[in-house]
Design a protein around this motif. Sequence first.
Motif, short mmCIF file in Angstrom:
data_model
loop_
_atom_site.label_atom_id
_atom_site.label_comp_id
_atom_site.label_asym_id
_atom_site.label_seq_id
_atom_site.Cartn_x
_atom_site.Cartn_y
_atom_site.Cartn_z
N VAL A 1 -29.84 18.50 -27.22
CA VAL A 1 -28.73 18.38 -25.84
C VAL A 1 -28.99 16.80 -25.46
N ILE A 2 -28.20 16.43 -24.88
CA ILE A 2 -28.23 14.91 -24.13
C ILE A 2 -28.27 15.28 -23.09
N LEU A 3 -29.64 14.54 -21.77
CA LEU A 3 -28.74 14.53 -20.14
C LEU A 3 -29.19 13.48 -20.05
N ARG A 4 -28.32 13.10 -18.79
CA ARG A 4 -27.74 11.51 -18.79
C ARG A 4 -27.74 11.71 -16.78
N LEU A 5 -28.64 10.19 -16.59
CA LEU A 5 -28.94 10.25 -14.77
C LEU A 5 -29.06 8.56 -14.58
N ASP A 6 -29.23 7.98 -13.59
CA ASP A 6 -29.04 6.93 -13.14
C ASP A 6 -30.12 6.40 -12.39
N ALA A 7 -30.57 5.06 -13.19
CA ALA A 7 -32.09 4.68 -12.89
C ALA A 7 -32.56 4.69 -11.31
N ASP A 8 -31.67 5.18 -10.32
CA ASP A 8 -32.72 4.99 -8.90
C ASP A 8 -31.81 6.85 -8.63
N CYS A 9 -31.62 7.39 -10.13
CA CYS A 9 -32.37 9.43 -9.97
C CYS A 9 -33.51 9.35 -9.90
N VAL A 10 -33.83 10.18 -8.64
CA VAL A 10 -35.36 11.20 -8.24
C VAL A 10 -35.17 12.84 -9.12
N PRO A 11 -35.51 13.55 -10.02
CA PRO A 11 -34.57 14.49 -10.86
C PRO A 11 -36.39 15.24 -10.13
N PRO A 12 -36.17 16.88 -9.75
CA PRO A 12 -37.00 17.86 -9.37
C PRO A 12 -37.51 17.72 -10.92
N ALA A 13 -38.29 18.62 -10.73
CA ALA A 13 -39.68 18.57 -11.94
C ALA A 13 -39.03 19.89 -12.82
N SER A 14 -38.20 21.08 -12.04
CA SER A 14 -37.18 21.93 -12.98
C SER A 14 -36.50 21.20 -13.39
N TRP A 15 -35.93 19.54 -13.79
CA TRP A 15 -34.82 19.57 -14.03
C TRP A 15 -33.94 19.60 -15.59
N ILE A 16 -35.02 19.19 -16.52
CA ILE A 16 -34.94 19.87 -17.77
C ILE A 16 -34.70 21.44 -18.34
N GLN A 17 -35.83 21.51 -17.02
CA GLN A 17 -36.55 23.07 -18.01
C GLN A 17 -35.05 24.07 -17.32
N GLU A 18 -34.25 23.85 -16.42
CA GLU A 18 -33.21 24.16 -15.54
C GLU A 18 -32.21 24.46 -16.61
N VAL A 19 -31.98 23.19 -16.95
CA VAL A 19 -30.26 22.30 -18.07
C VAL A 19 -31.01 23.33 -19.09
#
Length: 261
Positions: A83-101
């Motif tokens: 799977v490919i996840l995308r976000l922008d350079a000025d984003c701050v993902p929560p610690a659970s982001w990848i796990q939830e996806v």
Amino acid sequence: MTGRPKTVSVVIPVKDDSRELAVCLTALQKQTRPAEEIIVVDNASSDDSAATARAAGATVISCPEPGIPAASAAGYDAAVGDVILRLDADCVPPASWIQEVVRAFEDQPGVAALTGPARFIDGPALLRPPLVAVYLFAYRYFSLPALGHLPLFGSNLAMRREAWQSVRLGVHRDDPEIHDDLDLSFHLGECHRLGRVRGEPMGISMRPFHDARSFQRRMRRGLRTVTIHWPHDFPPYRWRRTRRRVLTGSTVQKGRAHGHP
């Protein structure tokens, strides 16, 4: 395209955002489920964005062609994860982001792409909740009539790599004046099911509201992204195809290169 994802690639297009990128990469290092691969696409930056990415252990690829569509597509092409996840350079993902996806793909095996919520992390604190609600509401309800289905939000999206491979020749990667996430929504939504990922919202910047010209440019790009798909994706035609696919459960292939009929 229904298997359980085992590997994850994260793609971040960047242009002259070294400081913000460093914060984003630090947040990705703190994920409860780390990515196997982080790709930073340097879109001809004049600052040290590429060096910042390398220092954080990310893979850096160069994309001299102007615009986020070209940079994003280059990153997706290079990604090797399931799977490919995308976000922008000025984003701050929560610690659970990848796990939830990853969990969302496991829970929705027939879905090819996912999009998630967002919150503003800068600007006046009292204005952040109402402004992000207006921003996301406007994007969603501007896009829904044109698409006939849920749009993907570029600061928080994920897709199966096979889904990207099925549309990569059709997306308008060479046009810097479109919204790449809305364009991707047109192409993926034609062939596949799109869904939502729940959980903590992605931290995003309030940059769209910093000046009127920037916001107007985003609106123009959104309109261009819609009309560039006409006449093939003129709403009544697209609605009819989308409804037929949902009712029959069939997969429709456009068979078009670079988005032209």
